[in-house]
Write an enzyme that holds these catalytic residues in place. Structure first.
Site, short mmCIF file in Angstrom:
data_model
loop_
_atom_site.label_atom_id
_atom_site.label_comp_id
_atom_site.label_asym_id
_atom_site.label_seq_id
_atom_site.Cartn_x
_atom_site.Cartn_y
_atom_site.Cartn_z
N ARG A 34 72.53 5.60 37.23
CA ARG A 34 71.62 6.59 37.84
C ARG A 34 70.32 6.72 37.05
O ARG A 34 69.26 6.98 37.63
CB ARG A 34 72.32 7.95 37.96
CG ARG A 34 73.24 7.99 39.17
CD ARG A 34 73.88 9.33 39.32
NE ARG A 34 74.53 9.46 40.62
CZ ARG A 34 75.49 10.32 40.89
NH1 ARG A 34 75.95 11.12 39.95
NH2 ARG A 34 76.00 10.38 42.09
N LYS A 202 91.39 12.28 47.19
CA LYS A 202 91.82 13.26 48.19
C LYS A 202 91.41 12.94 49.62
O LYS A 202 90.24 12.67 49.89
CB LYS A 202 91.24 14.62 47.83
CG LYS A 202 91.85 15.21 46.59
CD LYS A 202 91.34 16.61 46.45
CE LYS A 202 91.96 17.32 45.27
NZ LYS A 202 91.23 18.57 45.01
N GLY A 352 79.34 7.73 43.43
CA GLY A 352 79.39 7.75 41.98
C GLY A 352 80.48 6.85 41.44
O GLY A 352 80.20 5.89 40.71
N GLY A 376 78.57 12.20 47.26
CA GLY A 376 78.64 13.17 48.35
C GLY A 376 77.48 13.02 49.32
O GLY A 376 77.64 13.13 50.54
C1 3PG Z 1 76.92 13.66 42.31
O1 3PG Z 1 77.46 13.38 41.24
O2 3PG Z 1 77.41 13.33 43.42
C2 3PG Z 1 75.60 14.36 42.30
O3 3PG Z 1 75.00 14.30 41.06
C3 3PG Z 1 75.79 15.78 42.76
O4 3PG Z 1 76.58 16.50 41.86
P1 3PG Z 1 77.40 17.77 42.37
O5 3PG Z 1 78.50 17.25 43.27
O6 3PG Z 1 77.94 18.45 41.13
O7 3PG Z 1 76.46 18.65 43.13
#
Ligand code: 3PG
Length: 398
Positions: A34, A202, A352, A376
Site C-alpha cells: 500500500r 467468514k 488486503g 472492503g
Molecule cells: C482496509 O484495510 O481495508 C482499509 O485500510 C480500511 O480499513 P478499515 O476496514 O479499518 O476501515
C-alpha cells in the site's frame, strides 16, 4: 489529479488522503504494497512543487493515541521509497501538525499521525466529523487542495475521506482513478467465462458480495475458512473447523441458487491444532474428524480450482484459501494464485489479505492484471454499493 496539476500546485499545500494501512509485525512492515501504491501520486505532487501533507490511518485504534498504531514505521518506509525523509507529525491536527504543515517547503512531503487517534475521524456524528475535516483543511491553509487517493478507504464515510472533500477543492488521485477503471471492467461486461474465487474466514463478511456476484459470474470457487460453513450446509461434519452455525441455512440456499456455478473444495489440510507446528493430514471433505480442523484446501481442490480457472477469461480473487501465514497451510493459496497468474485471463486480486499473500508468498506480481489495494472497498464496489469517498468527489465536480 491531472486537473489539479494543470492548474499548478507549486508552493501550494496539497492534503492527500492515502491508505497506508499496512500489516505490521511489531515495528516491521510485513507488506509495503500500500505504501508503494500510494507513492506515484505523492511523488507527482512533490515533483510539481506542492507542499504535500499526507493523512492516513493504521489499524483500528479507539480514538486516542496508542503507540502500537503510530504511523512511524510507515513514515520511515515512505521516506526510503521517496528517497528523502518524510517527517511524521506527533499528532493529527494539534500543535505539532500545525508547525510541521507551516514549515513545509515546496516539493516536501510530511505525514500526519494516525488520523484515527482523533475520535472525530470515525464518529457517527456528522458534525463532529465535519469539525475534524475543517481542522485538517485549516492545516493546509489558504489556496490548498485535497487529493483523495486512499482507494482502500473510499467506502468509509469518515472525516479524512468524506467531509474533508467538502472543505477544500477536491480531486481524485491516480490510484483511485486506476482502481475504479479496473473494477469498472468487472462490473461492466466482463469477458466470459467470468470466475470469482472467494476465501477468507467468514461467510457473513462476504454474503453481500456473493449475492451480488452470483447472477453475474459463470463460476464461484469458495475456499478459506468460509468454505466450512458451505460444507456443513451440504451435510458434512467439519470437526473443529471454523463454522458460522447461524449462516448454515443461508449457505444451503446459496448452494441451491448457485447450482453448478458453485465449486467447493473436495479435500482439505486438517490439523490437530491452530499452530505452525501442528500435525496435519490431507483428507476428503467428508472425512474431517472431531478434534481436527481444516486450515487449508487440499491438493485435489487446488487442481479442481485451477481447472476451472484455466478456462476463465476474467478472474476476480478475494481472500486466502487457508492460513497462508503458516507454511503448512499456504499451499492452497499459493496453488490458486499460481493458477490465476498462469492464466491469460484478465485477473484482478482484490483485497488486503490476498494482495499481501501474493507478495508474502513471493509470487510474481506481473502475473496479475491488477492487484487492488482495497479489501472492503473493492468488495463494496462489486456489490454495487455507493462509495462515499468517490461520490463526494463527483458531487464536487458537478
Ligand atoms: C482496509 O484495510 O481495508 C482499509 O485500510 C480500511 O480499513 P478499515 O476496514 O479499518 O476501515
Amino acid at each position: 489529479l491531472e486537473d489539479l496539476l494543470g492548474a499548478g500546485v507549486k508552493g501550494r499545500h496539497v492534503l492527500v488522503r492515502s491508505d497506508l494501512n499496512v500489516p505490521l509485525d511489531g515495528q516491521t512492515i510485513t507488506d509495503d504494497g500500500r505504501v508503494r501504491a500510494a507513492l506515484p501520486t505523492i511523488r507527482r505532487l512533490a515533483e510539481a512543487g506542492a507542499k504535500v501533507l499526507v493523512t492516513a490511518h493504521l489499524g483500528r485504534p479507539k480514538g486516542e493515541p496508542e503507540p502500537k498504531y503510530s504511523l512511524a514505521p510507515v513514515a520511515a518506509r515512505l521516506g526510503e521509497l521517496l528517497g528523502s525523509p518524510v517527517e511524521l507529525a506527533g499528532d493529527v491536527v494539534g500543535e505539532h501538525a500545525k508547525a510541521l504543515a507551516g514549515s513545509l517547503a515546496a516539493g516536501q512531503v510530511a505525514l500526519l499521525e494516525n488520523v484515527r487517534f482523533d475520535p472525530r475521524e470515525t464518529s457517527k456524528d456528522a458534525a463532529e466529523r465535519a469539525e475534524l475535516a475543517g481542522e485538517l483543511a485549516a492545516l493546509a491553509g489558504e489556496g490548498a487542495a485535497f487529493v483523495s487517493d486512499g482507494f482502500g478507504v473510499v467506502h468509509r464515510k469518515q472525516a479524512s475521506v468524506y467531509e474533508v472533500a467538502r472543505e477544500l477543492p477536491a480531486y481524485a488521485g491516480g490510484l483511485v482513478l486506476a482502481e475504479l477503471e479496473v473494477l469498472g471492467r468487472l462490473t461492466g461486461e466482463p469477458a466470459r467465462p467470468y470466475a470469482v474465487v472467494l476465501g477468507g474466514s467468514k461467510v457473513s463478511d462476504k454474503l453481500a458480495v456473493i449475492e451480488a456476484l452470483l447472477p453475474k459470474v459463470d463460476k464461484l470457487l469458495v475456499g478459506g475458512g468460509m468454505c466450512f460453513t458451505f460444507l456443513a450446509a451440504k451435510g458434512y461434519g467439519v470437526g473443529g473447523s471454523l463454522l458460522e452455525a447461524e449462516m448454515v441455512d443461508t449457505c444451503e440456499r446459496l448452494i441451491a441458487d448457485a447450482g453448478d456455478k458453485l465449486v467447493l473444495p473436495v479435500d482439505v489440510i486438517a490439523a490437530d491444532a491452530f499452530a505452525a507446528d501442528a500435525n496435519t493430514r490431507t483428507v476428503p471433505v467428508d472425512a474431517i474428524e472431531e478434534g481436527w480442523m481444516g486450515l487449508d484446501i487440499g491438493p485435489d481442490s487446488v487442481r479442481a480450482f485451477a481447472g476451472a480457472l484455466s478456462e476463465a477469461a476474467t478472474v476476480f480473487w478475494n481472500g486466502p484459501m487457508g492460513v497462508f501465514e503458516m507454511a503448512l497451510f499456504a499451499e492452497g493459496t499459493r496453488g490458486v494464485a499460481e493458477a490465476i497468474a498462469d492464466s491469460p485471463a484478465f485477473s484482478v486480486v482484490g483485497g488486503g489479505d490476498s494482495a499481501a499473500a501474493v507478495r508474502v508468498l513471493g509470487l510474481p506480481e506481473d502475473g496479475f492484471s491488477h492487484i487492488s489495494t482495497g479489501g472492503g472497498a473493492s468488495l463494496e464496489y462489486l456489490e454495487g454499493k455507493e462509495l462515499p469517498g468517490v461520490s463526494v468527489l463527483q458531487q464536487g465536480s458537478e
